[in-house]
Design a protein around this motif. Structure first.
Motif, PDB file in Angstrom:
ATOM      1  N   GLU A   9       0.688  -1.084  -0.060  1.00  0.00           N
ATOM      2  CA  GLU A   9      -0.284   0.060   0.074  1.00  0.00           C
ATOM      3  C   GLU A   9       0.875   1.301   0.068  1.00  0.00           C
ATOM      4  O   GLU A   9       0.563   2.249  -0.716  1.00  0.00           O
ATOM      5  CB  GLU A   9      -0.902  -0.047   1.316  1.00  0.00           C
ATOM      6  CG  GLU A   9      -1.900   1.172   1.164  1.00  0.00           C
ATOM      7  CD  GLU A   9      -2.930   1.055   2.435  1.00  0.00           C
ATOM      8  OE1 GLU A   9      -3.625   2.088   2.646  1.00  0.00           O
ATOM      9  OE2 GLU A   9      -2.697   0.201   3.171  1.00  0.00           O
ATOM     10  N   VAL A  10       2.085   1.282   0.915  1.00  0.00           N
ATOM     11  CA  VAL A  10       2.849   2.585   0.835  1.00  0.00           C
ATOM     12  C   VAL A  10       3.625   2.805  -0.498  1.00  0.00           C
ATOM     13  O   VAL A  10       3.736   3.883  -0.809  1.00  0.00           O
ATOM     14  CB  VAL A  10       3.672   2.310   2.104  1.00  0.00           C
ATOM     15  CG1 VAL A  10       4.760   3.484   2.080  1.00  0.00           C
ATOM     16  CG2 VAL A  10       3.092   2.457   3.268  1.00  0.00           C
ATOM     17  N   GLU A  11       3.981   1.506  -1.189  1.00  0.00           N
ATOM     18  CA  GLU A  11       4.764   1.852  -2.218  1.00  0.00           C
ATOM     19  C   GLU A  11       3.810   2.171  -3.525  1.00  0.00           C
ATOM     20  O   GLU A  11       4.444   3.134  -4.261  1.00  0.00           O
ATOM     21  CB  GLU A  11       5.337   0.356  -2.774  1.00  0.00           C
ATOM     22  CG  GLU A  11       6.436  -0.262  -1.709  1.00  0.00           C
ATOM     23  CD  GLU A  11       6.720  -1.583  -2.158  1.00  0.00           C
ATOM     24  OE1 GLU A  11       7.753  -2.045  -1.640  1.00  0.00           O
ATOM     25  OE2 GLU A  11       5.984  -2.540  -2.560  1.00  0.00           O
ATOM     26  N   ARG A  12       2.499   1.817  -3.395  1.00  0.00           N
ATOM     27  CA  ARG A  12       1.777   2.538  -4.243  1.00  0.00           C
ATOM     28  C   ARG A  12       1.461   3.692  -4.128  1.00  0.00           C
ATOM     29  O   ARG A  12       1.248   4.560  -4.992  1.00  0.00           O
ATOM     30  CB  ARG A  12       0.513   1.404  -4.609  1.00  0.00           C
ATOM     31  CG  ARG A  12      -0.662   2.079  -5.358  1.00  0.00           C
ATOM     32  CD  ARG A  12      -1.811   1.282  -5.140  1.00  0.00           C
ATOM     33  NE  ARG A  12      -1.749  -0.169  -5.688  1.00  0.00           N
ATOM     34  CZ  ARG A  12      -2.140  -0.674  -6.740  1.00  0.00           C
ATOM     35  NH1 ARG A  12      -2.768   0.118  -7.669  1.00  0.00           N
ATOM     36  NH2 ARG A  12      -1.880  -1.837  -7.116  1.00  0.00           N
ATOM     37  N   PHE A  13       1.248   4.090  -2.861  1.00  0.00           N
ATOM     38  CA  PHE A  13       1.057   5.493  -2.330  1.00  0.00           C
ATOM     39  C   PHE A  13       2.096   6.407  -2.839  1.00  0.00           C
ATOM     40  O   PHE A  13       2.048   7.664  -3.307  1.00  0.00           O
ATOM     41  CB  PHE A  13       1.033   5.746  -0.938  1.00  0.00           C
ATOM     42  CG  PHE A  13       0.620   6.789  -0.137  1.00  0.00           C
ATOM     43  CD1 PHE A  13      -0.468   7.482  -0.265  1.00  0.00           C
ATOM     44  CD2 PHE A  13       1.791   7.583   0.202  1.00  0.00           C
ATOM     45  CE1 PHE A  13      -0.802   8.467   0.502  1.00  0.00           C
ATOM     46  CE2 PHE A  13       1.744   8.838   0.757  1.00  0.00           C
ATOM     47  CZ  PHE A  13       0.481   9.511   0.899  1.00  0.00           C
ATOM     48  N   VAL A  14       3.308   5.905  -2.771  1.00  0.00           N
ATOM     49  CA  VAL A  14       4.468   6.948  -3.231  1.00  0.00           C
ATOM     50  C   VAL A  14       4.972   6.987  -4.622  1.00  0.00           C
ATOM     51  O   VAL A  14       5.595   7.799  -4.958  1.00  0.00           O
ATOM     52  CB  VAL A  14       5.671   6.859  -2.423  1.00  0.00           C
ATOM     53  CG1 VAL A  14       5.280   6.688  -0.709  1.00  0.00           C
ATOM     54  CG2 VAL A  14       6.334   5.277  -2.521  1.00  0.00           C
ATOM     55  N   THR A  15       4.316   6.076  -5.407  1.00  0.00           N
ATOM     56  CA  THR A  15       4.776   6.015  -6.734  1.00  0.00           C
ATOM     57  C   THR A  15       3.501   6.423  -7.903  1.00  0.00           C
ATOM     58  O   THR A  15       3.951   6.881  -8.911  1.00  0.00           O
ATOM     59  CB  THR A  15       5.189   4.616  -7.260  1.00  0.00           C
ATOM     60  OG1 THR A  15       4.270   3.617  -6.690  1.00  0.00           O
ATOM     61  CG2 THR A  15       6.581   4.315  -6.290  1.00  0.00           C
ATOM     62  N   ALA A  16       2.479   6.318  -7.231  1.00  0.00           N
ATOM     63  CA  ALA A  16       1.110   6.482  -8.291  1.00  0.00           C
ATOM     64  C   ALA A  16       1.000   8.199  -8.182  1.00  0.00           C
ATOM     65  O   ALA A  16      -0.047   8.524  -7.474  1.00  0.00           O
ATOM     66  CB  ALA A  16      -0.065   5.713  -7.729  1.00  0.00           C
ATOM     67  N   ARG A  17       1.645   8.762  -8.745  1.00  0.00           N
ATOM     68  CA  ARG A  17       1.639  10.323  -8.493  1.00  0.00           C
ATOM     69  C   ARG A  17       1.620  10.933  -9.764  1.00  0.00           C
ATOM     70  O   ARG A  17       2.647  10.736 -10.639  1.00  0.00           O
ATOM     71  CB  ARG A  17       2.807  11.124  -7.517  1.00  0.00           C
ATOM     72  CG  ARG A  17       2.865  10.415  -6.001  1.00  0.00           C
ATOM     73  CD  ARG A  17       1.525  11.060  -5.423  1.00  0.00           C
ATOM     74  NE  ARG A  17       1.076  10.267  -4.203  1.00  0.00           N
ATOM     75  CZ  ARG A  17       0.273  10.824  -3.365  1.00  0.00           C
ATOM     76  NH1 ARG A  17      -0.119  12.038  -3.343  1.00  0.00           N
ATOM     77  NH2 ARG A  17      -0.066  10.085  -2.226  1.00  0.00           N
ATOM     78  N   TRP A  18       0.801  11.786 -10.333  1.00  0.00           N
ATOM     79  CA  TRP A  18       0.598  12.452 -11.343  1.00  0.00           C
ATOM     80  C   TRP A  18       0.237  13.837 -11.606  1.00  0.00           C
ATOM     81  O   TRP A  18      -0.218  14.216 -12.556  1.00  0.00           O
ATOM     82  CB  TRP A  18      -0.635  11.649 -12.178  1.00  0.00           C
ATOM     83  CG  TRP A  18      -0.576  10.144 -12.093  1.00  0.00           C
ATOM     84  CD1 TRP A  18      -1.264   9.274 -11.509  1.00  0.00           C
ATOM     85  CD2 TRP A  18       0.346   9.278 -12.929  1.00  0.00           C
ATOM     86  NE1 TRP A  18      -0.648   7.862 -11.443  1.00  0.00           N
ATOM     87  CE2 TRP A  18       0.183   7.992 -12.406  1.00  0.00           C
ATOM     88  CE3 TRP A  18       1.404   9.633 -13.857  1.00  0.00           C
ATOM     89  CZ2 TRP A  18       0.935   6.753 -12.887  1.00  0.00           C
ATOM     90  CZ3 TRP A  18       2.052   8.632 -14.346  1.00  0.00           C
ATOM     91  CH2 TRP A  18       1.744   7.168 -13.862  1.00  0.00           C
ATOM     92  N   ALA A  19       0.767  14.509 -10.629  1.00  0.00           N
ATOM     93  CA  ALA A  19       0.979  16.102 -10.599  1.00  0.00           C
ATOM     94  C   ALA A  19       1.946  16.548  -9.681  1.00  0.00           C
ATOM     95  O   ALA A  19       2.391  15.771  -8.707  1.00  0.00           O
ATOM     96  CB  ALA A  19      -0.535  16.614 -10.196  1.00  0.00           C
ATOM     97  N   LEU A  20       2.350  17.583  -9.960  1.00  0.00           N
ATOM     98  CA  LEU A  20       3.313  18.364  -9.154  1.00  0.00           C
ATOM     99  C   LEU A  20       2.604  19.534  -8.549  1.00  0.00           C
ATOM    100  O   LEU A  20       2.076  20.448  -9.366  1.00  0.00           O
ATOM    101  CB  LEU A  20       4.603  18.814 -10.160  1.00  0.00           C
ATOM    102  CG  LEU A  20       5.401  17.853 -10.711  1.00  0.00           C
ATOM    103  CD1 LEU A  20       6.389  18.440 -11.551  1.00  0.00           C
ATOM    104  CD2 LEU A  20       5.736  16.517  -9.744  1.00  0.00           C
ATOM    105  N   ALA A  21       2.867  20.121  -7.392  1.00  0.00           N
ATOM    106  CA  ALA A  21       2.277  21.085  -6.782  1.00  0.00           C
ATOM    107  C   ALA A  21       3.289  22.191  -6.221  1.00  0.00           C
ATOM    108  O   ALA A  21       4.379  21.608  -5.971  1.00  0.00           O
ATOM    109  CB  ALA A  21       1.430  21.006  -5.618  1.00  0.00           C
ATOM    110  N   SER A  22       3.298  23.267  -6.501  1.00  0.00           N
ATOM    111  CA  SER A  22       4.366  24.338  -6.106  1.00  0.00           C
ATOM    112  C   SER A  22       3.855  25.643  -5.883  1.00  0.00           C
ATOM    113  O   SER A  22       2.433  25.543  -5.510  1.00  0.00           O
ATOM    114  CB  SER A  22       5.519  24.363  -7.296  1.00  0.00           C
ATOM    115  OG  SER A  22       6.378  25.220  -6.827  1.00  0.00           O
TER     116      SER A  22
END
Length: 302
Positions: free
Chosen positions: A186-199
């Motif tokens: 669950e954690v590995e999926r949480f930190v890799t399934a990211r499709w946007a950058l916020a700044s």
């Protein structure tokens, strides 16, 4: 880095989007192309209230298993370029290390939030800080492949800061077997399934979609970690063993940044009531691609 007093996360106006291993919002017209290769991913659990303090108003810390996660991500940036223009040789490829965490917008969209980004090119680091408010730093860095599938990453920050107390990082990982998508935790999926950058840009929260093939991931074993980059951004030193992954990399398409509708990103020492809200969520004005090419040419090691 100044820390605001702890505040409650902003209520969500929509449900939090699902974590998808395939990009749910393909970037049809990217403004930037780049490769993220030889990437090590180290993540530690943190108290969500602690991480919330280093985020701007308008963003909530994202949690998995009741904890926030902070990552140390060294990798090789390759062939950064504007669509329609060629990469500029060694000026377009360099090591990078970022310290990151994960956020949710009020409408439920998920993204990466960068606490710091260390690169070996001083001019882009300065320009990105001044023009875009991104926390870029100038560092000496190296990535070395050793025998027995050992990869070593070293970072020594040169700017900002001075003297022997400037933060450093040295990480060695032993790359293990490929992990299939169905076997991710669950954690590995949480930190890799990211499709946007916020700044942030001019005091406002900015959002950009990111598109790439699903990560080819390997489990990895941490054999050495001497890091001060995480704590240099106002977070406690990580405790315990991190979750460690490694990837040979992906080719990335980055979309045009947009203002997060209706939200502001206030400096920590500023009265939030002094800045109007209700932004329109429109595109930001970006440099002409010839300006971006000139910036890359200026970015040789100093």
């Amino acid at each position: 880095m100044s820390i605001r007093p702890s505040t409650s996360p902003r209520p969500l106006t929509g449900s939090t989007e699902q974590l998808e291993l395939v990009c749910p919002r393909p970037v049809r017209r990217p403004i930037m192309l780049q490769g993220w290769h030889d990437l090590a991913s180290l993540h530690w659990p943190f108290d969500p209230e602690v991480v919330q303090q280093v985020l701007p108003p308008g963003l909530n810390v994202d949690v998995c298993d009741g904890r926030a996660w902070v990552g140390l991500i060294p990798f090789h940036m390759r062939r950064i370029r504007v669509p329609g223009l060629p990469a500029l040789g060694s000026w377009s490829s360099f090591p990078e290390t970022n310290v990151r965490t994960y956020v949710v917008a009020p409408d439920g969209r998920r993204a990466v939030w960068f606490c710091s980004l260390d690169v070996t090119r001083i001019v882009p680091a300065i320009v990105a800080r001044v023009a875009y408010g991104l926390p870029y730093c100038w560092s000496d860095m190296s990535i070395t492949h050793h025998e027995h599938d050992i990869v070593e990453y070293t970072t020594r920050r040169r700017w900002p800061g001075r003297g022997p107390r400037r933060p450093r990082s040295q990480v060695r990982v032993e790359v293990g077997p490929r992990v299939e998508d169905d076997d991710l935790t669950e954690v590995e999926r949480f930190v890799t399934a990211r499709w946007a950058l916020a700044s942030s840009f001019a005091g406002r929260v900015v959002w950009a979609d990111v598109d790439h093939e699903p990560w080819p991931l390997h489990r990895a074993r941490l054999t050495e970690c001497d890091d001060a980059l995480v704590s240099a951004r106002g977070l406690p030193r990580p405790q315990g063993d991190p979750v460690v992954l490694w990837s040979p990399g992906v080719e990335v398409r980055i979309g045009r940044p947009r203002l997060l509708r209706g939200e502001t990103c206030e400096p920590a020492d500023r009265d939030p009531t002094s800045t109007p809200t209700g932004f329109d969520g429109g595109d930001l004005t970006l440099p002409h691609r010839s300006s971006t090419e000139a910036l890359l040419r200026m970015g040789g090691s100093a």
